[in-house]
Design an enzyme around this catalytic site. Structure first.
Site, PDB file in Angstrom:
ATOM      1  N   GLY A 168       0.824  -1.213   0.000  1.00 18.42           N
ATOM      2  CA  GLY A 168       0.000   0.000   0.000  1.00 18.42           C
ATOM      3  C   GLY A 168       0.855   1.259   0.000  1.00 18.42           C
ATOM      4  O   GLY A 168       0.591   2.211  -0.743  1.00 18.42           O
TER       5      GLY A 168
ATOM      6  N   VAL B 107       2.433   2.072  -3.307  1.00 19.14           N
ATOM      7  CA  VAL B 107       1.497   2.786  -4.185  1.00 19.14           C
ATOM      8  C   VAL B 107       1.400   4.248  -3.748  1.00 19.14           C
ATOM      9  O   VAL B 107       1.411   5.170  -4.570  1.00 19.14           O
ATOM     10  CB  VAL B 107       0.113   2.102  -4.157  1.00 19.14           C
ATOM     11  CG1 VAL B 107      -0.900   2.889  -4.986  1.00 19.14           C
ATOM     12  CG2 VAL B 107       0.208   0.663  -4.645  1.00 19.14           C
ATOM     13  N   HIS B 108       1.334   4.466  -2.447  1.00 16.78           N
ATOM     14  CA  HIS B 108       1.246   5.817  -1.875  1.00 16.78           C
ATOM     15  C   HIS B 108       2.442   6.671  -2.315  1.00 16.78           C
ATOM     16  O   HIS B 108       2.288   7.805  -2.767  1.00 16.78           O
ATOM     17  CB  HIS B 108       1.203   5.666  -0.346  1.00 16.78           C
ATOM     18  CG  HIS B 108       1.279   6.926   0.442  1.00 16.78           C
ATOM     19  ND1 HIS B 108       0.271   7.858   0.456  1.00 16.78           N
ATOM     20  CD2 HIS B 108       2.251   7.403   1.274  1.00 16.78           C
ATOM     21  CE1 HIS B 108       0.612   8.862   1.264  1.00 16.78           C
ATOM     22  NE2 HIS B 108       1.802   8.602   1.773  1.00 16.78           N
ATOM     23  N   ILE B 109       3.636   6.088  -2.202  1.00 13.08           N
ATOM     24  CA  ILE B 109       4.840   6.837  -2.573  1.00 13.08           C
ATOM     25  C   ILE B 109       4.824   7.130  -4.076  1.00 13.08           C
ATOM     26  O   ILE B 109       5.107   8.254  -4.512  1.00 13.08           O
ATOM     27  CB  ILE B 109       6.117   6.046  -2.181  1.00 13.08           C
ATOM     28  CG1 ILE B 109       6.226   5.944  -0.656  1.00 13.08           C
ATOM     29  CG2 ILE B 109       7.359   6.701  -2.767  1.00 13.08           C
ATOM     30  CD1 ILE B 109       7.318   5.001  -0.175  1.00 13.08           C
TER      31      ILE B 109
ATOM     32  N   ALA C 244       2.511   9.917  -4.914  1.00  8.20           N
ATOM     33  CA  ALA C 244       3.041  11.226  -4.525  1.00  8.20           C
ATOM     34  C   ALA C 244       4.064  11.745  -5.529  1.00  8.20           C
ATOM     35  O   ALA C 244       4.206  12.945  -5.727  1.00  8.20           O
ATOM     36  CB  ALA C 244       3.656  11.136  -3.129  1.00  8.20           C
TER      37      ALA C 244
END
Ligand code: HEM
Ligand code: SF4
Ligand code: SF4
Lengths: 322, 219
Positions: B165, B168-170, B173
């Site tokens: 997760g 994906v977040h990084i 961003a």
């Protein structure tokens, strides 16, 4: 212990490629004939002597078990079970004594669970050994073992258990407990010979009225290199909870066998997907976004396939192409 | 850029809190992965070897958990899923090709960010509880072996979901430009806010955003 060169390695914890195994040593086994054991604990003392480890003198907890459990400094412990059973009309009392310790499984759960390369090895002769200098002290081996054998020391956070005297066996000696047993209840030799010997003992016990006598060499862990001759092989649990059908727990199988490879794949795919998404779609750049048409922010791209176009965002229509 | 051109998205303490969580995540993740698969065992070198990695990891995890509790309290209300978020999710293909002009107007967070938030809310307490159970140095001796096995499995499962997760977040961003800057300096430009979070932009500036959502049925 360090791993022994003269005993070549069949399997090594947290290691995906084969270990040196050009030499094959004879598969060995220790056979413990429970029916011949008198519970004298000479084997416990011999273990302590040979390995030079001394568990503190404990307290009597109401049974003869002392120390009351396996510890980092007591790799074998005699277990005394008082069992009463109905035999016909009468109650029959039996005092069952079992020498507890590592079973040296052919499929060792401890080794499967261990995350540290080479902290647990299985030699080609079948002995499973903990190599403390590689141990990180996580205790996964405790979770992996179906027999509740490994103990983590509070002193040094290393895992300890019976080595089957791998140091003695590698130079052609029998384990210290075998050498010392005054009744010959513990024998040591090739696994084949031990199975044959057990078969003779079982015949003898059956003749003496123990109809359910048998060999304990559980298939669920691929057989073991410490085996028992039990008078009641149909009910191993009565021998201080010896598991009837031990195998590596399904939870450990899911953890180490399923999750581990799936997650590696998942992480790899996620990283690659991200990278290729960027290569294909590029950044989502608000500042370069022509939401105020004519602000001059639209980058012009000359494509080899046609005239200059605005890079695909709000005001350009490039359906199915973006 | 003139200060007036920027909108405050995160306060100083929001940002400091976020980066404590982030740094602890990286350290907990790398030390955990080192023990998860032999292919990553070399990562123990970053922490001073195998025994040090094993020793440090749970404490780093505790730092992450504590900081996360504080962060979750800050961001909780902004992450409640709303009807528009499900609409946004259905249009995920447009999201992925930077066609925000086709998306419904959303508030401070999009559905992807919200789902990540709730995944973290599920994963961290799981990691915390299971981590304590199989923490050999302190608590493992109080639990029966079958419980320890389940704890280890769930810990690895929650950590995997968390790590994937956060990957994906990084990436998100990096992909959505100026987002990392928002979390470092706390501010975003008007354009950024209008494009990515139009309802939030309306709320904080009082200005409405036009021309974002095409009439229904027409794309
Ligand atoms: C919340 C507090 C946490 C505690 C108390 C904790 C505790 C533990 C413990 C005790 C272990 C076993 C190894 C060791 O003794 O060091 C472990 C392993 C692990 N932890 Fe944590 N942890 C926590 C948070 C995290 C976080 C946030 C992550 C992910 C970023 C994580 C990922 C892992 C992984 C991947 C493993 C290896 C699991 C395996 O070998 O399958 N942990 N953790
Ligand atoms: S504690 Fe057990 S599982 Fe962990 S490294 Fe040591 S031998 Fe391996
Ligand atoms: S009895 Fe336990 S410690 Fe011994 S080899 Fe089997 S799994 Fe490993």
């Amino acid at each position: 212990m360090s791993s022994l060169q003269s005993l070549d390695i069949k399997r090594r914890s947290a290691t995906t490629l084969p270990s040196p195994q050009a030499r094959e040593t004879l598969e060995v086994a220790k056979l413990i004939d429970v029916s011949k054991c008198i519970g004298c604990k000479a084997c416990q003392v011999a273990c302590s002597e040979w390995n030079d480890i001394r568990e503190e003198v404990g307290h009597n907890v109401g049974v003869y078990d002392n120390p009351a459990d396996l510890t980092p400094k007591a790799w074998t412990v005699m277990r005394y079970s008082e069992v009463e059973e109905k035999k016909g009309e009468e109650m029959n009392f039996e005092w069952l004594i079992r020498k507890d310790g590592c079973m040296h499984c052919a499929e060792p759960g401890c080794l499967k669970a261990c995350p540290s390369p080479g902290a647990i090895v299985q030699y080609s002769n079948g002995i499973v050994d903990f190599i403390e200098e590689n141990c990180i002290g996580c205790g996964y081996c405790v979770a992996g073992c179906p027999f509740n054998v490994p103990r983590i020391s509070k002193q040094d956070s290393k895992a300890y258990k019976c080595t089957l005297c791998s140091d003695r066996v590698s130079v052609g000696l029998e384990p210290a407990c075998v050498k010392t047993c005054p009744t010959g209840a513990i024998t040591f030799g090739s696994k084949e010979d031990m199975i044959d010997h057990a078969a003779e003992r079982v015949v003898d016990l059956k003749e003496r009225g123990y109809a359910n006598a048998g060999l304990y060499n559980p298939e669920g862990v691929g057989g073991t290199h410490v085996m028992y001759v039990l008078k009641h092989a149909d009910k191993p649990e009565i021998y201080h909870g010896l598991p009837k059908d031990p195998k590596i727990s399904a939870t450990v199988g899911l953890w180490k066998g399923v999750l581990k490879p799936l997650v590696m794949l998942g992480m790899g795919l996620t990283a690659l997907t991200g990278f290729f998404h960027y290569v294909k779609v590029g950044p989502n750049d608000a500042e370069a976004h022509p939401d105020e048409p004519g602000d001059g922010n639209e980058p012009k791209v000359i494509r080899s396939s046609g005239p200059a176009q605005m890079e695909g965002t709000a005001s350009t229509k490039q359906e199915g192409q973006a | 850029m003139k200060p007036a051109n920027l909108i405050q998205r995160y306060s100083d303490s929001d940002r400091i809190n976020h980066w404590i969580v982030a740094i602890a995540f990286v350290l907990a993740g790398l030390s955990g992965l080192a023990m998860f698969h032999p292919g990553f065992f070399a990562l123990t070198g970053l922490f001073g070897g195998g025994p040090w990695t094993r020793t440090l990891h749970p404490y780093i995890g505790l730092v992450m958990f504590t900081a996360f509790v504080s962060m979750a309290k800050r961001f909780w209300t902004h992450n409640v899923m709303e009807p528009v978020d499900y609409q946004w999710l259905r249009l995920i293909r447009d999201v992925l090709v930077n066609r925000e002009d086709r998306l419904p107007k959303i508030g401070k967070y999009n559905a992807g960010q919200k789902l990540l938030f709730w995944m973290l809310v599920a994963a961290l307490p799981t990691l915390f509880v299971t981590g304590l159970i199989f923490w050999r140095a302190w608590f493992a001796q109080y639990f029966p072996i079958p419980v320890i096995r389940v704890a280890a499995l769930l810990h690895a499962l929650a950590a995997s979901a968390l790590i994937i997760g956060i990957m994906v977040h990084i990436y998100a961003a990096i992909w959505v430009k100026y987002t990392v800057g928002a979390m470092i300096r706390g501010t975003v430009t008007h354009k950024w806010a209008r494009l990515h979070h139009p309802l939030w932009y309306q709320q904080v500036t009082g200005q409405s955003v036009t021309g974002q959502t095409p009439p229904p049925g027409q794309e």
